[in-house]
Design a protein around this motif. Structure first.
Motif, PDB file in Angstrom:
ATOM      1  N   LEU A  60      66.109  37.699  37.074  1.00 27.19           N
ATOM      2  CA  LEU A  60      66.799  38.366  35.972  1.00 27.19           C
ATOM      3  C   LEU A  60      66.638  37.590  34.668  1.00 27.19           C
ATOM      4  O   LEU A  60      66.497  38.174  33.591  1.00 27.19           O
ATOM      5  CB  LEU A  60      68.288  38.531  36.311  1.00 27.19           C
ATOM      6  N   GLU A  61      66.624  36.286  34.773  1.00 29.82           N
ATOM      7  CA  GLU A  61      66.434  35.463  33.577  1.00 29.82           C
ATOM      8  C   GLU A  61      65.018  35.631  33.026  1.00 29.82           C
ATOM      9  O   GLU A  61      64.815  35.657  31.810  1.00 29.82           O
ATOM     10  CB  GLU A  61      66.691  33.991  33.912  1.00 29.82           C
ATOM     11  N   ALA A  62      64.042  35.761  33.924  1.00 26.94           N
ATOM     12  CA  ALA A  62      62.663  35.987  33.491  1.00 26.94           C
ATOM     13  C   ALA A  62      62.549  37.331  32.772  1.00 26.94           C
ATOM     14  O   ALA A  62      61.800  37.467  31.793  1.00 26.94           O
ATOM     15  CB  ALA A  62      61.723  35.942  34.696  1.00 26.94           C
ATOM     16  N   VAL A  74      59.440  33.305  41.797  1.00 25.73           N
ATOM     17  CA  VAL A  74      60.821  33.183  42.283  1.00 25.73           C
ATOM     18  C   VAL A  74      60.881  33.130  43.805  1.00 25.73           C
ATOM     19  O   VAL A  74      61.564  32.286  44.387  1.00 25.73           O
ATOM     20  CB  VAL A  74      61.673  34.370  41.769  1.00 25.73           C
ATOM     21  N   LYS A  75      60.144  34.042  44.473  1.00 24.67           N
ATOM     22  CA  LYS A  75      60.167  34.106  45.940  1.00 24.67           C
ATOM     23  C   LYS A  75      58.819  34.622  46.424  1.00 24.67           C
ATOM     24  O   LYS A  75      58.502  35.799  46.256  1.00 24.67           O
ATOM     25  CB  LYS A  75      61.301  35.018  46.409  1.00 24.67           C
ATOM     26  N   GLU A  76      58.040  33.758  47.002  1.00 18.84           N
ATOM     27  CA  GLU A  76      56.710  34.119  47.493  1.00 18.84           C
ATOM     28  C   GLU A  76      56.831  35.186  48.579  1.00 18.84           C
ATOM     29  O   GLU A  76      57.718  35.138  49.427  1.00 18.84           O
ATOM     30  CB  GLU A  76      56.014  32.884  48.061  1.00 18.84           C
ATOM     31  N   GLY A  77      55.921  36.167  48.539  1.00 18.44           N
ATOM     32  CA  GLY A  77      55.927  37.217  49.544  1.00 18.44           C
ATOM     33  C   GLY A  77      56.744  38.440  49.161  1.00 18.44           C
ATOM     34  O   GLY A  77      56.874  39.367  49.964  1.00 18.44           O
ATOM     35  N   THR A  78      57.258  38.456  47.930  1.00 16.81           N
ATOM     36  CA  THR A  78      58.035  39.610  47.477  1.00 16.81           C
ATOM     37  C   THR A  78      57.107  40.766  47.123  1.00 16.81           C
ATOM     38  O   THR A  78      56.102  40.581  46.439  1.00 16.81           O
ATOM     39  CB  THR A  78      58.870  39.248  46.228  1.00 16.81           C
ATOM     40  N   SER A 137      66.476  48.766  35.378  1.00 18.78           N
ATOM     41  CA  SER A 137      67.384  48.758  36.521  1.00 18.78           C
ATOM     42  C   SER A 137      66.665  47.995  37.619  1.00 18.78           C
ATOM     43  O   SER A 137      65.500  48.272  37.913  1.00 18.78           O
ATOM     44  CB  SER A 137      67.697  50.186  36.973  1.00 18.78           C
ATOM     45  N   ILE A 138      67.341  47.012  38.219  1.00 19.49           N
ATOM     46  CA  ILE A 138      66.706  46.115  39.186  1.00 19.49           C
ATOM     47  C   ILE A 138      67.423  46.227  40.516  1.00 19.49           C
ATOM     48  O   ILE A 138      68.668  46.153  40.564  1.00 19.49           O
ATOM     49  CB  ILE A 138      66.739  44.647  38.701  1.00 19.49           C
ATOM     50  N   ILE A 139      66.655  46.388  41.582  1.00 22.01           N
ATOM     51  CA  ILE A 139      67.224  46.519  42.920  1.00 22.01           C
ATOM     52  C   ILE A 139      66.561  45.502  43.840  1.00 22.01           C
ATOM     53  O   ILE A 139      65.338  45.537  44.038  1.00 22.01           O
ATOM     54  CB  ILE A 139      67.028  47.941  43.491  1.00 22.01           C
ATOM     55  N   PHE A 140      67.357  44.581  44.391  1.00 18.63           N
ATOM     56  CA  PHE A 140      66.881  43.616  45.379  1.00 18.63           C
ATOM     57  C   PHE A 140      67.253  44.137  46.768  1.00 18.63           C
ATOM     58  O   PHE A 140      68.392  44.567  46.987  1.00 18.63           O
ATOM     59  CB  PHE A 140      67.539  42.243  45.171  1.00 18.63           C
ATOM     60  N   ARG A 196      69.216  47.341  26.696  1.00 19.77           N
ATOM     61  CA  ARG A 196      68.345  46.994  25.575  1.00 19.77           C
ATOM     62  C   ARG A 196      68.866  45.804  24.770  1.00 19.77           C
ATOM     63  O   ARG A 196      68.103  45.144  24.066  1.00 19.77           O
ATOM     64  CB  ARG A 196      68.166  48.206  24.652  1.00 19.77           C
ATOM     65  N   GLU A 197      70.169  45.555  24.863  1.00 20.16           N
ATOM     66  CA  GLU A 197      70.742  44.396  24.171  1.00 20.16           C
ATOM     67  C   GLU A 197      70.720  43.154  25.050  1.00 20.16           C
ATOM     68  O   GLU A 197      71.319  42.126  24.746  1.00 20.16           O
ATOM     69  CB  GLU A 197      72.198  44.693  23.764  1.00 20.16           C
ATOM     70  N   MET A 198      70.020  43.250  26.182  1.00 23.49           N
ATOM     71  CA  MET A 198      69.878  42.170  27.156  1.00 23.49           C
ATOM     72  C   MET A 198      71.218  41.760  27.776  1.00 23.49           C
ATOM     73  O   MET A 198      71.423  40.611  28.166  1.00 23.49           O
ATOM     74  CB  MET A 198      69.202  40.932  26.534  1.00 23.49           C
ATOM     75  N   LYS A 199      72.115  42.725  27.884  1.00 26.10           N
ATOM     76  CA  LYS A 199      73.376  42.499  28.591  1.00 26.10           C
ATOM     77  C   LYS A 199      73.194  42.956  30.036  1.00 26.10           C
ATOM     78  O   LYS A 199      72.662  44.030  30.309  1.00 26.10           O
ATOM     79  CB  LYS A 199      74.514  43.276  27.926  1.00 26.10           C
ATOM     80  N   LEU A 200      73.663  42.132  30.957  1.00 21.58           N
ATOM     81  CA  LEU A 200      73.451  42.376  32.382  1.00 21.58           C
ATOM     82  C   LEU A 200      74.705  42.937  33.033  1.00 21.58           C
ATOM     83  O   LEU A 200      75.807  42.452  32.822  1.00 21.58           O
ATOM     84  CB  LEU A 200      73.043  41.072  33.076  1.00 21.58           C
TER      85      LEU A 200
END
Length: 218
Positions: free
Chosen positions: A182-184, A126-130, A193-196, A211-215
């Motif tokens: 997020l799609e991946a 998605v973004k090189e260097g992350t 839980s995802i933090i950018f 768990r139900e893949m709801k964002l």
């Protein structure tokens, strides 16, 4: 009047005797437990090290033994690992029906490293260097997994996991880049839980994939 006074004195004496007996008994049990733990400390350490040697290909050093008592019904050992310097984990020793049972959370050390590699590979697309950091909510290895299981096995076996994924980059993550990562995660069926965060800015974009893949965004 005298009859009431004598009844009061008798009741008070009975309560005092019961309280003292119970207190002495409680203190006796505590002292017995402390003496037992003290006498068997070296044996517990040796058995814990033998247990770890059977489970994992690593060298361990026990730094602390906390004996069972009022606050916990098991012995807890704090352990250092050669493979993960500077990080410690716990081994708990239980005694049930005369049998010893050891449980540990060494899992959190090697699984976190494996998870960070798993998500780093995903983020590079998605973004090189992350750079990626992971915090696992799980404290012990699930019984369905072995000491040789990988994080990919964990996702495959359980469908979803409980963790925090922190993604850092010197540049801000665009909405398209966030959506791609997020799609991946959805495709991998991995709840988290995802933090950018852009490094140095302190600005974060926070999401939760259940768990139900709801964002959800916070």
């Amino acid at each position: 009047m005298k009859h009431r006074v004598w009844n009061t004195i008798r009741i008070t004496c009975v309560i005092a005797v019961l309280f003292l007996a119970g207190g002495c008994s409680g203190r006796s049990r505590i002292m017995d437990n402390m003496n037992k733990s003290s006498e068997g400390a070296e044996r517990i350490r040796e058995e814990a090290l033998a247990y770890l040697a059977e489970q994992y290909d690593d060298n361990f050093t026990i730094t602390l033994l906390e004996s069972a008592g009022i606050s916990m019904d098991y012995d807890r050992l704090t352990v250092l690992s050669d493979a993960y310097p500077g990080e410690s984990f716990y081994v708990n020793r239980y005694v049930k029906d005369g049998e010893e049972l050891f449980r540990d959370n060494y899992f959190t050390l090697y699984m976190r490293r494996d998870a960070e590699q798993f998500f780093s590979d995903m983020a590079k697309q998605v973004k090189e260097g992350t750079s990626v950091q992971v915090k696992l909510k799980l404290s012990v290895r699930p019984e369905t997994m072995t000491a040789q299981s990988t994080f990919a096995d964990m996702v495959s076996l359980h469908g979803s996991t409980e963790l925090y994924i922190y993604l850092y980059h010197k540049e801000a993550f665009s909405k398209a880049e966030q959506d791609a990562f997020l799609e991946a995660l959805k495709e991998a069926e991995c709840s988290a839980s995802i933090i950018f965060e852009q490094q140095g800015s302190g600005v974060q974009q926070r999401y939760m994939l259940n768990r139900e893949m709801k964002l959800y965004q916070f």
